[in-house]
Each structure stands twice: as structure tokens, then as C-alpha cells.
Enzyme design. Structure first.
Site, short mmCIF file in Angstrom:
data_model
loop_
_atom_site.label_atom_id
_atom_site.label_comp_id
_atom_site.label_asym_id
_atom_site.label_seq_id
_atom_site.Cartn_x
_atom_site.Cartn_y
_atom_site.Cartn_z
N SER A 154 0.93 -1.26 0.35
CA SER A 154 0.15 -0.36 0.09
C SER A 154 0.82 1.02 -0.12
O SER A 154 1.82 1.60 0.61
CB SER A 154 -0.81 -0.17 1.58
OG SER A 154 -1.06 0.87 1.18
N TYR A 214 -2.32 -1.05 10.76
CA TYR A 214 -2.06 -1.97 9.45
C TYR A 214 -1.26 -1.54 9.18
O TYR A 214 -1.14 -2.20 7.86
CB TYR A 214 -3.59 -1.65 8.88
CG TYR A 214 -3.77 -1.26 7.17
CD1 TYR A 214 -4.27 -3.12 6.82
CD2 TYR A 214 -3.41 -0.41 6.81
CE1 TYR A 214 -3.99 -3.13 5.72
CE2 TYR A 214 -3.59 -0.78 5.07
CZ TYR A 214 -4.31 -1.96 4.84
OH TYR A 214 -3.75 -1.86 3.50
N LYS A 227 2.13 -3.72 6.47
CA LYS A 227 2.15 -3.61 5.25
C LYS A 227 4.06 -3.27 5.17
O LYS A 227 4.25 -3.97 4.20
CB LYS A 227 1.12 -2.58 4.51
CG LYS A 227 0.30 -2.84 4.30
CD LYS A 227 -0.15 -3.88 3.50
CE LYS A 227 -1.63 -4.28 3.62
NZ LYS A 227 -2.46 -5.80 2.41
#
Ligand code: NAD
Ligand code: UD1
Length: 339
Positions: free
Chosen positions: A125, A150, A154
Site C-alpha cells: 500500500s 495496519y 504492510k
């Protein structure tokens, strides 16, 4: 033709990628535990493409289940979509997010090593660029400090994959850094199906337009941007899916680690999204301006030159296409895959 495993392939981006891979002549196997999806998306992809998918209900964290799939299906490459993706929830439940999002890649790598599968593409991302890098983001910039668990999962998964590739010269890794995927397949048969109250902008907009929610709150109109609302690089999910096909073509012929931004390079503001959606679809989206949302950056977008030059990929869809296709999916499926 090669056999591609989509881990988490029943979800929003995975289902569109499955359709694109089948259209390009690849065979597709999906492993998904349906924690945030439905087997119906897989049936719909089969209807759209007229081709069959081998579907396993499996948790990607279960290395034995993954080994069985690799042995039974003779997998050539894995695309790893599986994971949890709600930023706010990750702040509330950090341990669950680290456990679930990191266990998936570790189990996959164990199972791949034991069964001789050497190619993996990861759904990363733009969030890994953190807060400090200048825009537009370039793949050569360092990963930055993330603002939520989160995003850290990544960033950490990228690190894990890079280290695994360093230790095993046979392993090929592609990290795809998605910007803001919206839109749906033009058939309206597959699309984004969030559970509960949507966290992201476009599903909230479509749910207001269809009458499921009363009003969109635009988070902040005092940012240092042309109209005061945040700007993002929205990318049509069908363009994003085609990027995965190009990445698969590439990984079959190249060793090592490669990183690609997948975005359009064109930022649009929240107000522009709402206005475009209303104009293209001839519907009203009730909205009010509210306070900023914690953790939001004023603006970010991609430099996607590398994907164009190395993969031969570029986006084809416009913001009008994104707004029209999102609405087409929502209208045809007001309750998503639930009846
Ligand atoms: P999604 O939730 O629709 O798809 C994820 C899929 O993985 C779902 O089908 C879910 O059931 C499955 N899954 C989750 N944990 C699993 C597990 N342990 N075992 C098996 N299946 C599991 O999300 P999406 O929008 O399609 O995103 C796909 C990937 O791309 C995710 O990793 C996400 O973090 C990443 N990503 C998404 C966006 C976005 O805006 N949608 C942006 C950047 C990156
Ligand atoms: C978010 C995540 C990012 C993740 C991506 C996809 C944050 C800080 N970032 O990106 O890590 O990869 O989702 O899952 O959460 N907006 C409104 N009203 C709404 C919803 C959104 O005004 O009801 C605005 C937001 O302030 C933002 C823009 O719309 O400016 C896009 O928001 P969103 O779709 O949530 O994506 P990001 O925040 O860019």
C-alpha cells in the site's frame, strides 16, 4: 499456461484480478477463509469469464493447508491479498492485526519453500511511504514511519519478503503498492462489499446515494489543498487488476525483488469525487463538512513511471469510469453479495 494461487482472492481486488488473469489465459486457484468476502464473488467471476476457478476454503495462516494446495495444484506463482484492512480497527486491536497479517505471509513462505514455489506478489500500500516523504511518491524513497498497526503490517511484510529473498536466491518477490482502489467490474457483477459501516470514501458515497446511509461527512475542508479537502490518487480496480497480470508476466522471467507503485499519478479531492459522482450518475449525495479524521494526510499520489516503463502497464480508466462503475455495482447489488 501457468497456475496462479490468489491467497484472499475472493475479496474486492482479488476477484477483479482473478477475472483479469482468466481473461489473459492464466489458470486461477483461490484460497480464502471468507472472513471478509463470499464465495459468490468467485461464482460471479466464473460467469463473467466463462472459465472455472479451483476454490479452497482455507486459512492462509494454516501452512499445512497451503502446502496441500501447492502440491495438489502445482502452483507457479502466488498473489498474496489475504489480510485484514480496517485502519481504525487495527488501532483498537493491534495484536490481532499483527498476528493475523504477519502470520499469513510467514505461513505462505514456509509452505512455498517446502513445496518449491518461488514467485510471490504482495498487495502492499502507498501507506508504507509514511508521513514524511515528498509527493509524488517514488519507489526509491525509503519506507516511512506509519501511523497505525495496519500500515505497519504492510511495511513489515515488505521487510519480511525482502529478507526472505535475500536469503534464498531462487525466491522472486514483487511488492505492489496500491494507491486508492475504487470502481467495479463494468458488468456490475463484482465489486467492493464492505461489512457494516464503510471506512473508505467510495463505498460510503454509494451507500448514501442508494439511501442506505443518510449523509456523507467529508473529513475536513481546511487542508492546504486547492479546495481544502484531502486529495488522493484513486485508481480503477480493473486497471489495478491488469497491473497484477503484468506483474505475473514479469515475475515469471525475473529473479529478485521489484517494487511498483500502482496509481494514476492524478490526485482528486473528496469534493471532486462527490461532484463527479453526482454529475456522471445523475444522483444526489447528501454531504456535510466535518472535522478532520485522525491520521489523514492532506495529499498523496503516485509516480507510476516505473510500472509503465518496466511492466508496460498504464491506467486506462477515468474518474468518470470509476464513479459510474461503482454506482452500477451498488445499484445492482444494494446489499452486496448478501440477498
Ligand atoms: P478484501 O478484504 O476484500 O480482501 C481480502 C481477502 O482476504 C478477503 O476475501 C478475506 O476473506 C481474505 N482473508 C483475510 N484473511 C485471510 C486468511 N487468514 N486466510 C484466508 N483468507 C483471508 O480486501 P481488498 O480490498 O481486496 O484488499 C486486498 C489486499 O490489498 C489486502 O491485503 C489489503 O490490505 C491490500 N490493500 C487494499 C487497499 C484498498 O484500498 N482496498 C489498498 C492498499 C492495499
Ligand atoms: C485508507 C488508509 C490506508 C489504506 C486505504 C485502503 C488511513 C489513514 N489510510 O486510505 O492505509 O491503505 O484506506 O484501505 O486510514 N473520507 C471522507 N469521508 C468518509 C471517508 C473518507 O471525507 O466517510 C475522506 C478521507 O478523509 C480521505 C479520502 O476520503 O481524505 C479517502 O479516504 P479512504 O477511502 O478512507 O482512503 P485513505 O484514507 O486514503
Amino acid at each position: 499456461m501457468s497456475n496462479i494461487l490468489l491467497a484472499g482472492g475472493a475479496g474486492y481486488i482479488g476477484s477483479h484480478t482473478a477475472a483479469a488473469l482468466l481473461d489473459a489465459g492464466y489458470d486461477v486457484v483461490i484460497a480464502d477463509n471468507f472472513v471478509n468476502s463470499s464465495p459468490k464473488s468467485v461464482e460471479r467471476v466464473e460467469q463473467i469469464t466463462g472459465k472455472q476457478i479451483v476454490l479452497y476454503e482455507a486459512d492462509v495462516r494454516d501452512a499445512d493447508a497451503m502446502k496441500r494446495i501447492f502440491r495438489e495444484q502445482k502452483i507457479d506463482a502466488v498473489i498474496h491479498f489475504a489480510g485484514l484492512k480496517a485502519v481504525g480497527e487495527s488501532v483498537q486491536k493491534p495484536i490481532m492485526y499483527y498476528r493475523k497479517n504477519l502470520d499469513t505471509v510467514l505461513s505462505l513462505l514456509d509452505a512455498m519453500q517446502e513445496t518449491g514455489v518461488n514467485n510471490i506478489i504482495f498487495s502492499s500500500s502507498a501507506t508504507v511511504y509514511g508521513e514524511k516523504n515528498p509527493i509524488p511518491y517514488l519507489e526509491t524513497m525509503p519506507r516511512g514511519a506509519c501511523t497505525n498497526p495496519y500500515s505497519w503490517t504492510k511495511s513489515m511484510t515488505e521487510q519480511i519478503l525482502e529478507d526472505a529473498a535475500k536469503a534464498d536466491p531462487e525466491l522472486s518477490v514483487i511488492l505492489l503498492r496500491y494507491f486508492n482502489p475504487i470502481g467495479a467490474h463494468p458488468s456490475g457483477m463484482i465489486g467492493e462489499d464492505p461489512q457494516g459501516i464503510p471506512n473508505n470514501l467510495m463505498p460510503y458515497v454509494t451507500q448514501v446515494a442508494v439511501g442506505k446511509r443518510e449523509c456523507l461527512t467529508i473529513f475536513g475542508n481546511d487542508y492546504p489543498t486547492p479546495d481544502g479537502t484531502c486529495r488522493r490518487d484513486y485508481i480503477h480496480v480493473v486497471d489495478l487488476a491488469r497491473g497484477h497480470v503484468k506483474a505475473i508476466d514479469y515475475i515469471m522471467q525475473h529473479k529478485g525483488v521489484a517494487v511498483f507503485n500502482l496509481g494514476t499519478g492524478i490526485p482528486y479531492s473528496v469534493t471532486e469525487i462527490v461532484e463527479t459522482f453526482e454529475r456522471v450518475n445523475g444522483v444526489k449525495v447528501n454531504h456535510v463538512y466535518g472535522p478532520r479524521r485522525a491520521g489523514d494526510l492532506p495529499e498523496f499520489y503516485a509516480n507510476s513511471d516505473k510500472a509503465r516503463e518496466v511492466l508496460g502497464w498504464q491506467t486506462e480508466k477515468t474518474l468518470d469510469d470509476m464513479c459510474r462503475d461503482s454506482w452500477n455495482w451498488q445499484k445492482q447489488n444494494p446489499n452486496g453479495y448478501r440477498v
